[in-house]
Design a protein around this motif. Structure first.
Motif, short mmCIF file in Angstrom:
data_model
loop_
_atom_site.label_atom_id
_atom_site.label_comp_id
_atom_site.label_asym_id
_atom_site.label_seq_id
_atom_site.Cartn_x
_atom_site.Cartn_y
_atom_site.Cartn_z
N TYR A 171 8.42 -33.30 65.01
CA TYR A 171 6.98 -33.37 64.79
C TYR A 171 6.56 -34.74 64.26
O TYR A 171 5.47 -35.22 64.57
N TYR A 172 7.41 -35.36 63.48
CA TYR A 172 7.12 -36.73 63.03
C TYR A 172 7.05 -37.67 64.25
O TYR A 172 6.14 -38.50 64.35
N GLU A 173 7.99 -37.50 65.16
CA GLU A 173 7.99 -38.32 66.37
C GLU A 173 6.75 -38.07 67.23
O GLU A 173 6.26 -38.96 67.91
N LEU A 174 6.22 -36.84 67.17
CA LEU A 174 5.04 -36.49 67.94
C LEU A 174 3.74 -36.87 67.23
O LEU A 174 2.66 -36.55 67.73
N GLY A 175 3.86 -37.53 66.08
CA GLY A 175 2.67 -38.07 65.42
C GLY A 175 2.19 -37.34 64.19
O GLY A 175 1.16 -37.72 63.62
N ALA A 176 2.89 -36.31 63.76
CA ALA A 176 2.47 -35.61 62.54
C ALA A 176 2.69 -36.52 61.33
O ALA A 176 3.79 -37.04 61.14
N ARG A 177 1.64 -36.71 60.55
CA ARG A 177 1.75 -37.51 59.32
C ARG A 177 1.27 -36.75 58.10
O ARG A 177 1.37 -37.25 56.98
N LEU A 178 0.75 -35.55 58.32
CA LEU A 178 0.44 -34.65 57.20
C LEU A 178 1.05 -33.30 57.52
O LEU A 178 0.76 -32.69 58.55
N PHE A 179 1.91 -32.84 56.61
CA PHE A 179 2.53 -31.53 56.73
C PHE A 179 1.96 -30.63 55.64
O PHE A 179 2.10 -30.93 54.45
N VAL A 180 1.31 -29.55 56.04
CA VAL A 180 0.69 -28.62 55.10
C VAL A 180 1.55 -27.36 55.04
O VAL A 180 1.68 -26.63 56.03
N GLU A 181 2.17 -27.14 53.88
CA GLU A 181 2.99 -25.95 53.70
C GLU A 181 2.11 -24.81 53.20
O GLU A 181 1.52 -24.89 52.12
N LEU A 182 2.01 -23.76 54.01
CA LEU A 182 1.22 -22.60 53.62
C LEU A 182 1.90 -21.85 52.49
O LEU A 182 3.09 -22.06 52.21
N MET A 183 1.16 -20.98 51.85
CA MET A 183 1.70 -20.22 50.73
C MET A 183 2.80 -19.28 51.20
O MET A 183 2.76 -18.78 52.32
N PRO A 184 3.79 -19.02 50.30
CA PRO A 184 3.94 -19.47 48.92
C PRO A 184 4.93 -20.63 48.79
O PRO A 184 5.64 -20.96 49.74
N GLY A 185 4.98 -21.22 47.60
CA GLY A 185 6.04 -22.16 47.27
C GLY A 185 5.85 -23.56 47.80
O GLY A 185 4.85 -23.89 48.44
N ARG A 186 6.87 -24.42 47.53
CA ARG A 186 6.84 -25.80 47.97
C ARG A 186 8.22 -26.28 48.42
O ARG A 186 8.54 -27.46 48.37
N VAL A 187 9.05 -25.36 48.85
CA VAL A 187 10.40 -25.72 49.30
C VAL A 187 10.36 -26.70 50.46
O VAL A 187 11.06 -27.72 50.47
N LEU A 188 9.54 -26.42 51.46
CA LEU A 188 9.47 -27.27 52.65
C LEU A 188 8.85 -28.62 52.32
O LEU A 188 9.24 -29.65 52.88
N THR A 189 7.87 -28.62 51.43
CA THR A 189 7.23 -29.87 51.00
C THR A 189 8.25 -30.80 50.34
O THR A 189 8.27 -32.01 50.60
N ASP A 190 9.08 -30.25 49.48
CA ASP A 190 10.10 -31.08 48.80
C ASP A 190 11.07 -31.68 49.81
O ASP A 190 11.51 -32.83 49.65
N LEU A 191 11.42 -30.91 50.84
CA LEU A 191 12.33 -31.43 51.86
C LEU A 191 11.71 -32.61 52.61
O LEU A 191 12.38 -33.60 52.91
N ILE A 192 10.41 -32.51 52.91
CA ILE A 192 9.74 -33.60 53.63
C ILE A 192 9.62 -34.84 52.75
O ILE A 192 9.84 -35.96 53.21
N CYS A 193 9.29 -34.65 51.48
CA CYS A 193 9.21 -35.80 50.56
C CYS A 193 10.52 -36.56 50.52
O CYS A 193 10.55 -37.79 50.44
#
Length: 311
Positions: free
Chosen positions: A258-280
């Motif tokens: 998805y990064y290669e396809l141009g995604a520059r904002l990843f919005v993790e839906l509820m709950p938690g922030r596990v996926l957000t931490d991985l992207i950071c």
């Protein structure tokens, strides 16, 4: 700039994940719809005791992810692409208009029940951070026990992996991982051995059950768990949702795609922030936001700002 919606999987659940959802018409209608479809009060499934049930966890994750996505969509925030980690894939399929929410609820309920029935005790998942994939595989191969097996499961980043299998072998293997320098090597809050060959019979049941459910081609890009590629037709998505329970989730490849396809904002839906931490950790030039931490309003504002940025 493009925006991706991400739906978390097991391990992201926490007590009161339904009860703590914001008061919004889209959320109330989603909870009411789920309660009607499953003929039970969904808001009663999220206490500590009831979240010991794998079935309840999966249902709650689906409801929470879809409800928070529907809020954003009702306010004009529409993703350019979607992906879901493990059971989160069903939420992403709903938002991509591949399947109806009521059908996803029915399947996810049975998915959770079948997984729980197959391995009611003594099996689950663990997480390892700070080692290479090759090192993790070497330790598993050396320390494994055929009668109490453990498998490499999900590849979440370049140095975060999950394992699935018997706790008897897993605890020993995780201890070896720590001795070999892992920053983290511990059990996850997952009570079934997902995404490994032990789930083969469950995948077969899912395949049969999904044959009775109508699917449509996705309205926006949808990435599969098993092959980490864009799936553009209903049949391929149906196969991925059925079989992926017995195969590793190639999550790092999904986000790379998805990064290669141009995604520059990843919005993790509820709950938690596990996926957000991985992207950071893996994609520091991308922006990521966990709705649970930042709120739905912040997700809306940041999405609008991202769309205005030059490509």
């Amino acid at each position: 700039m493009k925006v991706a919606f991400l739906f978390p999987g097991q391990g992201s659940q926490e007590p009161d994940l339904i009860s703590n959802l914001p008061d919004h018409p889209a959320i109330r209608s989603t909870i009411d719809e789920a309660s009607d479809v499953l003929n039970e009060d969904i808001s009663q499934l999220d206490n500590v005791h009831r979240l010991n049930s794998n079935r309840n966890v999966q249902v709650c994750l689906l409801v929470t992810g879809v409800a928070s996505a529907r809020v954003l969509k009702s306010e004009g925030v529409r993703p350019d692409m979607v992906a879901g980690h493990s059971v989160g894939a069903f939420g992403s399929a709903v938002i991509a208009e591949v399947m109806e929410f009521r059908d996803a609820l029915s399947i996810v309920k049975r998915r959770g029940e079948w997984m729980e029935e197959a391995y009611p005790t003594g099996y689950g998942m663990g997480v390892i951070s700070g080692l290479t994939k090759r090192k993790v595989e070497e330790i598993i191969e050396k320390e494994n026990n055929e009668e109490e097996p453990v498998y490499l499961a999900n590849v979440n980043s370049n140095d975060q992996f999950t394992v699935s299998g018997s706790f008897l072998s897993m605890d020993r293997i995780l201890e070896v991982m720590r001795k070999e320098g892992a920053r983290k090597a511990e059990r996850l809050n997952v009570s079934v051995p997902s995404h490994c060959p032990l789930m083969g019979p469950v995948a077969e049941k899912l395949d049969e059950a999904l044959k009775t459910i109508p699917f449509k081609n996705p309205s926006i890009p949808y990435a599969g768990n098993r092959n980490a590629r864009p799936l553009r037709d209903a049949k391929a998505i149906k196969e991925d949702l059925a079989s992926s329970v017995a195969y590793p989730v190639r999550w790092h490849e999904v986000i790379s795609l998805y990064y290669e396809l141009g995604a520059r904002l990843f919005v993790e839906l509820m709950p938690g922030r596990v996926l957000t931490d991985l992207i950071c950790q893996s994609f520091p030039t991308a922006r990521s936001l966990a709705v649970s931490a930042s709120g739905l309003h912040s997700a809306k504002m940041l999405t609008e700002h991202t769309r205005q940025m030059p490509h």
